[in-house]
Design an enzyme around this catalytic site. Structure first.
Site, PDB file in Angstrom:
ATOM      1  N   ASP A  86       0.829  -1.199   0.000  1.00  0.00           N
ATOM      2  CA  ASP A  86       0.000   0.000   0.000  1.00  0.00           C
ATOM      3  C   ASP A  86       0.869   1.257   0.000  1.00  0.00           C
ATOM      4  O   ASP A  86       0.537   2.261  -0.643  1.00  0.00           O
ATOM      5  CB  ASP A  86      -0.917   0.009   1.224  1.00  0.00           C
ATOM      6  CG  ASP A  86      -1.796  -1.227   1.304  1.00  0.00           C
ATOM      7  OD1 ASP A  86      -2.219  -1.712   0.237  1.00  0.00           O
ATOM      8  OD2 ASP A  86      -2.029  -1.710   2.423  1.00  0.00           O
ATOM      9  N   HIS A 121      -5.209  -3.483   5.576  1.00  0.00           N
ATOM     10  CA  HIS A 121      -4.640  -3.864   4.284  1.00  0.00           C
ATOM     11  C   HIS A 121      -5.707  -4.416   3.344  1.00  0.00           C
ATOM     12  O   HIS A 121      -5.517  -5.423   2.683  1.00  0.00           O
ATOM     13  CB  HIS A 121      -3.529  -4.895   4.498  1.00  0.00           C
ATOM     14  CG  HIS A 121      -2.799  -5.283   3.238  1.00  0.00           C
ATOM     15  ND1 HIS A 121      -2.197  -4.374   2.408  1.00  0.00           N
ATOM     16  CD2 HIS A 121      -2.599  -6.505   2.675  1.00  0.00           C
ATOM     17  CE1 HIS A 121      -1.638  -5.003   1.389  1.00  0.00           C
ATOM     18  NE2 HIS A 121      -1.885  -6.295   1.525  1.00  0.00           N
TER      19      HIS A 121
END
Length: 334
Positions: free
Chosen positions: A167, A194
């Site tokens: 990310d 996530h």
């Protein structure tokens, strides 16, 4: 020359020679991740485990002239225990990949069982290792590992990590594309979890700080759902593997750097966190300083915008459910 154990016993400084294990080493993430760990000078022993083909991957990598010995293991002859013995760092990319239309949550049933069983083996054979969970859905698989470790009396919250680095990489890349800057120099902190809306990029803390609302919304959405781009582009043939391998290798290197005693090693990661524990959220991703014992310090979020606060509030609602799902799975399927 001293053996590995002897070097550690007589050394007065943290060792820079580490055994790293990749569980699921023959898979789409596992192979490039294993390659990148073979190239890491801190790794002197690299153990690769998978249900099949791990010895072949190990043989292939063993021809690369770096200072590490590579061995491959399969379930035969208690191979998992052999792979894990004396491990310092264990990476878990094992599991099934996402397919078009699948969310990370759809992966849960299959990957939860895989991660649970690997966690049991780690607890039995490498209870002091730093464990880096890549297998999705990370929001739930990290709590699964924690519950297994607790049941075996070896849980160390400082050494369990959910790898959210992809990310961070996506945020840097996508933000640089919007701004026309060098992605290497574009630092973006990503917090929360996530998956989907639990991924919260703190764009207000970048050099740009103030984005046009439409640009900000589109950029935030792309960072949150960047994985979908890869799944769709691969047309059902897999999900993010190469970029995830790079993310896993970067975070593993940071963990190894912390274990080696390097200072100011800071990465966002999903850990047992005090930030929102009072709200029933035991795990949360934020910046963490890494050290010789794993997590040295969990950092707060710093100054954030009202827009980001709203995103975090929404993320927390989902995280509570994701975390509980992992905990419940272990209770019902010990």
């Amino acid at each position: 020359m001293f053996s590995r154990i002897t070097r550690r016993q007589f050394s007065t400084t943290p060792s820079t020679a580490y055994k790293t294990v990749v569980l699921g080493a023959a898979g789409g993430i596992g192979q490039p991740l294993s390659l990148l760990m073979k190239l890491n000078h801190k790794v002197t022993q690299l153990s690769l485990y998978d249900l099949r083909n791990a010895p072949g991957v190990a043989a292939d990598l063993s021809h690369i002239p770096t200072n590490s010995v590579v061995k491959g293991f399969t379930p035969d002859n208690e191979g998992l225990a052999g792979a894990l013995k004396d491990a310092d760092v264990v990476l878990i990319p094992a599991g099934v990949p996402r397919k078009p239309g699948m969310t990370r949550d759809d992966l849960f049933k299959t990957n939860a069982s895989i991660v649970r069983d690997l966690a049991k083996a780690i607890a039995d054979n490498a209870p002091k290792a730093a464990v880096l969970v890549i297998s999705n859905p990370v929001n739930s698989t990290v709590p699964i590992v924690a519950e297994v470790f607790k049941s075996k009396g070896v849980y160390n919250p400082k050494k369990l990590f959910g790898v959210t680095t992809l990310d961070v990489l996506r945020a840097s890349r996508f933000t640089s594309e919007v701004l026309g800057t060098n992605p290497v120099q574009e630092k973006v902190t990503v917090v929360g979890g996530h998956s989907g809306i639990t991924i919260v990029p703190l764009l207000s803390q970048t050099k740009k700080k103030d984005f046009d609302p439409e640009v900000r919304d589109a950029l935030t959405h792309r960072i949150q759902f960047g994985g979908d781009e890869v799944v769709q582009a691969k047309q059902g043939a897999g999900s993010a593997t190469l970029s995830m391998a790079q993310a896993g290798a970067r975070f593993a290197n940071s963990v190894l750097s912390g274990l080696a005693g390097e200072t100011d090693v800071v990465e966002p990661t999903y850990v047992d966190s005090p930030l929102f524990k009072s709200e029933g959220i035991d795990f949360f991703s934020s910046k963490v300083t890494l050290g010789t014992e794993g997590v040295k310090e969990v950092h707060g979020l710093g100054e954030i915008s009202s827009y980001e606060q709203d995103l975090i509030n929404k993320a927390k609602e989902t995280l509570i459910k994701n975390i509980q799902k992992g905990v419940t799975f272990v209770k019902e399927n010990p």
